[in-house]
Design a protein around this motif. Structure first.
Motif, mmCIF file in Angstrom:
data_model
loop_
_atom_site.group_PDB
_atom_site.id
_atom_site.type_symbol
_atom_site.label_atom_id
_atom_site.label_comp_id
_atom_site.label_asym_id
_atom_site.label_seq_id
_atom_site.Cartn_x
_atom_site.Cartn_y
_atom_site.Cartn_z
ATOM 1 N N ASP A 104 0.852 -1.184 0.000
ATOM 2 C CA ASP A 104 0.000 0.000 0.000
ATOM 3 C C ASP A 104 0.889 1.236 0.000
ATOM 4 O O ASP A 104 1.572 1.528 0.985
ATOM 5 C CB ASP A 104 -0.909 0.015 1.231
ATOM 6 C CG ASP A 104 -1.971 -1.074 1.171
ATOM 7 O OD1 ASP A 104 -2.386 -1.421 0.050
ATOM 8 O OD2 ASP A 104 -2.375 -1.581 2.235
ATOM 9 N N SER A 125 -4.810 4.515 1.485
ATOM 10 C CA SER A 125 -6.196 4.068 1.364
ATOM 11 C C SER A 125 -6.992 4.992 0.451
ATOM 12 O O SER A 125 -7.798 4.537 -0.371
ATOM 13 C CB SER A 125 -6.844 4.015 2.752
ATOM 14 O OG SER A 125 -8.211 3.697 2.658
ATOM 15 N N CYS A 128 -6.037 4.274 -3.102
ATOM 16 C CA CYS A 128 -6.611 3.005 -3.542
ATOM 17 C C CYS A 128 -8.073 3.182 -3.955
ATOM 18 O O CYS A 128 -8.501 2.700 -5.001
ATOM 19 C CB CYS A 128 -6.495 1.966 -2.427
ATOM 20 S SG CYS A 128 -7.194 0.348 -2.838
#
Length: 218
Positions: A104, A125, A128
């Motif tokens: 990530d 996040s 993403c």
């Protein structure tokens, strides 16, 4: 109201555009621009936004053609409003680089026909989620040449991974419920067979007892 909701309402809604997603970013190589209101250096927040606008219904196809775009929006220090900067049509996007497919990472690059930007998202996040929406939008609205997605995690390329996980959970639950019903059916079947056996035994016992009593009465 959070920043993204405010951007949607202030920048896109007045033009009948629907914001699909946004990510707060910083340049990987920091760059400052003059603050036009004062002529000095100004700090600012930058957002990369994905939006779509639908036009009037086509008389031939009876469908509303849609046009998606990527817009750079800034909010300068001391201001509560947002300013639209550069805007690209989605067709101009050539490559989306996720930098690292094995972890990530908040870093990413966007390559357009006439521009190349290197960004760092506020969080991995957030990046993403934006990539998932961007990939899904490209698949939906671009019919010819689609941008290349490289160095991206599989969960990004899968689109709505949360929905996929939910679907898998529902499928698993249905399978378990079906298995339970089958097992219950088997148990009920065995119970019915046992009941039938007991019924036959009781009937035979009653017939035997009746015969014995009849002989005793003689």
């Amino acid at each position: 109201m959070n920043a993204k909701s405010a951007i949607s309402k202030e920048i896109f809604a007045p033009h009948d555009e629907r914001m699909l997603g946004a990510v707060q970013v910083k340049r990987r190589t920091k760059k400052k621009i003059p603050f036009l209101a004062t002529g000095g250096q100004g700090e600012y927040l930058t957002y990369i936004c994905l939006s779509v606008i639908c036009f009037s219904i086509c008389s031939v196809t009876n469908k509303k053609p849609a046009q998606a775009s990527i817009t750079k929006v800034k909010q300068f220090e001391g201001s509560t409003s947002f300013v639209k900067r550069t805007q690209w049509m989605l067709e101009q996007l050539r490559q989306v680089n996720g930098i690292d497919p094995n972890r990530d990472s908040p870093e990413f690059d966007l390559l357009f026909e006439n521009a190349f930007d290197q960004w760092v998202a506020n969080t991995a996040s957030e990046k993403c989620t934006f990539f998932q929406v961007l990939h899904h939008t490209c698949q939906r609205y671009l019919t010819d040449k689609k941008p290349e997605f490289i160095n991206c995690q599989s969960k990004i390329m899968g689109g709505n991974s949360i929905l996929h996980s939910a679907a898998d959970s529902v499928t698993s639950a249905v399978q378990k419920a079906s298995q339970a019903l089958n097992e219950r059916g088997e148990r009920l079947g065995r119970a019915e067979e046992k009941t039938e056996e007991l019924k036959n035994s009781a009937q035979q016992f009653a017939e035997t007892a009746h015969k014995v009593r009849f002989q005793q009465d003689k």
